[in-house]
Design a protein around this motif. Structure first.
Motif, short mmCIF file in Angstrom:
data_model
loop_
_atom_site.label_atom_id
_atom_site.label_comp_id
_atom_site.label_asym_id
_atom_site.label_seq_id
_atom_site.Cartn_x
_atom_site.Cartn_y
_atom_site.Cartn_z
N GLU A 35 -24.59 2.43 26.79
CA GLU A 35 -25.14 1.46 27.55
C GLU A 35 -24.21 1.28 28.90
O GLU A 35 -25.09 0.95 29.72
N LEU A 36 -23.03 1.32 28.68
CA LEU A 36 -22.33 1.37 30.02
C LEU A 36 -22.88 2.25 30.94
O LEU A 36 -23.22 2.03 32.21
N ALA A 37 -23.06 3.57 30.56
CA ALA A 37 -23.41 4.67 31.38
C ALA A 37 -24.96 4.29 32.04
O ALA A 37 -25.25 4.49 33.14
N LYS A 38 -25.93 3.63 31.30
CA LYS A 38 -26.92 3.35 31.86
C LYS A 38 -27.01 2.20 32.72
O LYS A 38 -27.54 2.26 33.86
N ILE A 39 -25.95 1.21 32.65
CA ILE A 39 -25.85 -0.07 33.41
C ILE A 39 -25.40 0.52 34.92
O ILE A 39 -25.77 0.19 35.81
N VAL A 57 -17.47 -3.29 27.80
CA VAL A 57 -16.53 -2.35 28.34
C VAL A 57 -15.26 -2.59 27.20
O VAL A 57 -14.39 -1.59 27.33
N ARG A 58 -14.98 -3.67 26.77
CA ARG A 58 -13.98 -3.86 25.62
C ARG A 58 -14.14 -3.08 24.67
O ARG A 58 -13.15 -2.35 24.02
N ILE A 59 -15.33 -2.84 24.02
CA ILE A 59 -15.77 -2.14 22.83
C ILE A 59 -15.64 -0.50 23.35
O ILE A 59 -15.16 0.13 22.37
N ALA A 60 -15.85 0.05 24.24
CA ALA A 60 -15.97 1.40 24.83
C ALA A 60 -14.45 1.70 24.85
O ALA A 60 -14.17 2.95 24.77
N LYS A 71 -18.87 2.36 19.31
CA LYS A 71 -18.04 2.49 20.36
C LYS A 71 -19.03 3.57 21.45
O LYS A 71 -19.01 3.33 22.35
N TYR A 72 -19.52 4.28 20.48
CA TYR A 72 -20.42 5.46 21.27
C TYR A 72 -21.43 4.57 21.76
O TYR A 72 -21.91 5.03 22.92
#
Length: 139
Positions: free
Chosen positions: A70-74, A27-30, A64-65
């Motif tokens: 990965e966030l979207a998958k989680i 979350v911090r990286i994105a 970042k991408y």
């Protein structure tokens, strides 16, 4: 290949733990604009309306991408779970306040042993829903 092979629960839970413990960093990286909003029912909603992440043409895939993907998958996997499982995983791995296990099971009015049993079940269900079972380890 069997549709429901015997699962190595210990290895599967290790994979889930390894993935979910990176959630806060992702979350911090994105960036904040990709941080999902958590609803009252612990459903995670991405902030941009179309559900797609923007990419600039001819841009090299960067950290970042990859974090956004990965966030979207989680989030997709978490949203396939019931509210109870989402709550447990949210407080354990996703809450910005780093809630301790003791605080989690006290908040849910359950014993320590019941908390760990329920968390284990939620982790296995998450492994099943993440990319159609990618995190499952067979015996």
């Amino acid at each position: 290949m069997l549709l429901f092979p015997e699962i190595d629960r210990k290895k599967t839970k290790k994979k889930v733990h390894a993935l979910l413990k990176t959630y806060r960093s992702l979350v911090r990286i994105a960036g904040e604009k990709h941080s999902p909003k958590v609803t009252v029912a612990y459903t995670f909603e991405m902030k941009n309306a179309n559900g797609e992440f923007s990419r600039k043409a001819d841009k090299v895939v960067d950290r970042k991408y990859l974090a956004e993907v990965e966030l979207a998958k989680i989030i997709e996997a978490i949203n396939q779970l019931d509210t109870y499982d989402r709550q447990l995983l949210y407080y354990k791995y996703m809450d910005r306040n780093f809630t301790t296990n003791i605080a989690i099971y006290m908040k849910h009015h359950m014993s320590e042993s019941k908390f760990y049993r329920e968390l284990d079940k939620a982790m296995i269900r998450f492994a099943e829903s993440y990319e159609s079972g990618k995190l499952l380890s067979e015996k």
